[in-house]
Design an enzyme around this catalytic site. Structure first.
Site, PDB file in Angstrom:
ATOM      1  N   LYS A  81       0.833  -1.194   0.000  1.00 31.84           N
ATOM      2  CA  LYS A  81       0.000   0.000   0.000  1.00 31.84           C
ATOM      3  C   LYS A  81       0.874   1.252   0.000  1.00 31.84           C
ATOM      4  CE  LYS A  81      -4.115   1.916   2.279  1.00 31.84           C
ATOM      5  NZ  LYS A  81      -5.113   1.746   3.342  1.00 31.84           N
ATOM      6  N   SER A 156      -9.650   3.000   1.933  1.00 31.93           N
ATOM      7  CA  SER A 156      -8.532   3.542   1.195  1.00 31.93           C
ATOM      8  C   SER A 156      -7.645   2.491   0.533  1.00 31.93           C
ATOM      9  CB  SER A 156      -7.669   4.394   2.140  1.00 31.93           C
ATOM     10  OG  SER A 156      -7.089   3.604   3.161  1.00 31.93           O
ATOM     11  N   SER A 180     -10.781   1.138   6.026  1.00 32.39           N
ATOM     12  CA  SER A 180      -9.945   1.109   4.831  1.00 32.39           C
ATOM     13  C   SER A 180      -9.541  -0.272   4.360  1.00 32.39           C
ATOM     14  CB  SER A 180      -8.686   1.955   5.050  1.00 32.39           C
ATOM     15  OG  SER A 180      -9.014   3.326   5.085  1.00 32.39           O
TER      16      SER A 180
END
Length: 471
Positions: A81, A156, A180
């Site tokens: 990420k 996210s 997220s």
């Protein structure tokens, strides 16, 4: 062979490499070919480092030639990420203010993955500074849902979820503050686990004790979630709130009948706390029926979430100002206006407001604790509506109820965050438009093993994750 490898589980791939049925370089080549094939459509992986990946894969093959595997994730390709710092690899945080940032340290989660043998292939897309449930930014643009390119992949960890769903990688790392890991997993038909604070130690961290934001795994199977937890969980002196239990507790096989005999509570709307679209409500009811089919005693009931949303908003704004206020001030002209406004909300908070929110957090913990002394798990929607258009920052209404800002529609996830209990997002079917939707199971405090057993039982009777997007 490429298709066989790219949709194999991480556990299967490691076993195949250990048996010398396939090499790490062949596994990497198959996944890089898949990236070439589909990433242009979904925009999930935003930085690609094939040279680094090839060197790591060669190291894995050399180890096999010497008679050993590197670790539980030997040769597994992974993009990390883009807010998880990676030494020598650009980490943008999805922001123009960090567009060229190359860290000189690697965060603890990624370090543990690499030490376990994973092969780093790049970075996955995020919204700017991971703020929001729709993955888009001014550096790389939006990530699209692989089941319908016109709608969001969630956020996210939207890039991570879309990369998993399309076979570009078998595992993904992420973090979860207000949903997220869970929201994008639900929208992309994969699995995301929000673990208990400290279960996966986080470093670097501006505040290592608050525990509202946690790191965790994403995968296509519950067994792979457990496999990744066996690597990233466990104590570390770098994280002051890390728990003592070693990651190896997650290495044992999970029971396929993990819901049998359990008592499951469910609610389609968090006990009336949120508006929910009818299609999502029906999917939650169907998930409850699946739990009953798996041998659970299912009851419609819910913990009291009143006051949770307000407290979460206060604590989130406070954390944004404390962790990012100076940086956002310095780069105000290049960051998203709504992100800056959210930080400013934290700057104007009073001591009594923050104190009341902290007390509410403890209250919410005890409400959930007491509730889950009567039930083994609580089943809820992950999101209150189907995946919305990708070019829309956030849904402005849900079931006819106006949403005040980009946080409003995410309450189904962040109310659970405030309770401090672990939660796992599971594929739960598809909406009439054909896009996936997920449900979340909330487990007892620090009982990720029990939660994973319930998730495995649900996976066994549903099998939704076996369906892949037709890109």
């Amino acid at each position: 062979m490429t298709a066989e490898l790219t949709y194999a589980s991480a556990g299967e791939l490691v076993a195949m490499m250990a048996r010398k049925e396939v090499s790490a370089r062949e596994v990497l080549a198959a996944h890089l070919a898949r990236v070439d094939e589909v990433n242009g459509d979904v925009n999930a992986i935003v930085t690609l480092v094939p040279e680094i990946a090839e060197a790591m894969a060669q190291r894995a093959d050399d180890a096999i030639a010497e008679g050993h595997v590197l670790g539980p994730l030997h040769g597994i390709p992974m993009a990390h990420k883009d807010n998880h710092v990676t030494a020598g690899i650009r980490t943008t945080f999805g922001s123009r203010s960090r567009a060229d940032f190359v860290p000189d340290v690697t965060d603890l989660t990624v370090s543990r993955l690499q030490e376990a043998g994973c092969v780093t292939i790049g970075k996955t897309n995020i919204p700017e500074f991971v703020a929001g449930g729709n993955t888009f930014n001014d550096v790389f643009g939006p990530t699209r849902n692989p089941y319908d390119l016109a709608v969001t992949a969630g956020g996210s960890s939207g890039g991570a979820a879309a990369a998993l769903a399309t076979g570009m990688q078998p595992l993904a790392d992420g973090n979860d503050f207000g949903g997220s890991l869970r929201l994008p997993a639900g929208y992309c038909n994969v699995i995301g686990l929000r673990s208990s604070a400290g279960r996966v130690p986080v470093w670097p961290a501006a505040d290592g004790l608050v525990g509202l934001s946690v790191h965790g795994p994403m995968a296509r199977t519950v067994d792979d979630i457990a496999l990744m937890m066996s690597v990233i969980a466990g104590p570390s002196r770098l994280a002051p709130n890390s728990l003592d239990a070693p990651g190896s507790v997650f290495a044992a096989a999970l029971p396929e009948d993990g819901l049998a005999g359990k008592k499951v509570a469910f609610s389609v709307d968090l006990g009336g706390a949120i508006p929910v679209e009818p299609d999502i409500a029906e999917l939650v009811r169907a998930a409850a029926r699946s739990c009953a089919d798996a041998g659970a005693d299912v009851v419609e009931d819910c913990v009291d979430f009143s006051g949770a949303a307000e407290a979460f908003r206060v604590l989130r704004a406070w954390a944004f100002e404390a962790g990012m206020g100076a940086h956002l001030d310095e780069h105000r002209d290049s960051v998203r206006a709504s992100l800056y406004d959210n930080m400013l909300a934290g700057r104007t908070l009073t001591g009594p407001q923050i104190g009341a929110a902290a007390l509410m957090r403890t209250t919410m913990y005890h409400r959930m604790r007491e509730f889950l002394e009567r039930y083994d798990t609580l089943l809820l929607p992950v999101a209150p509506l189907a995946a919305f258009p990708v070019d829309q920052e956030y849904p402005t209404e849900v079931a006819g109820v106006p949403q005040p800002d980009y946080l409003g529609w995410m309450e189904s996830a962040y109310d659970v965050t405030l309770s401090g209990h672990p939660a796992i997002s599971m594929p739960a079917g598809f909406t009439p438009s054909g896009t996936p939707a997920g449900v979340q199971f909330v487990g007892r405090h620090r009982d990720e093993l029990g939660l994973l057993a319930s998730a495995k039982g649900f996976e066994t009777v549903t099998g939704y994750a076996a369906r892949h997007p037709a890109l």
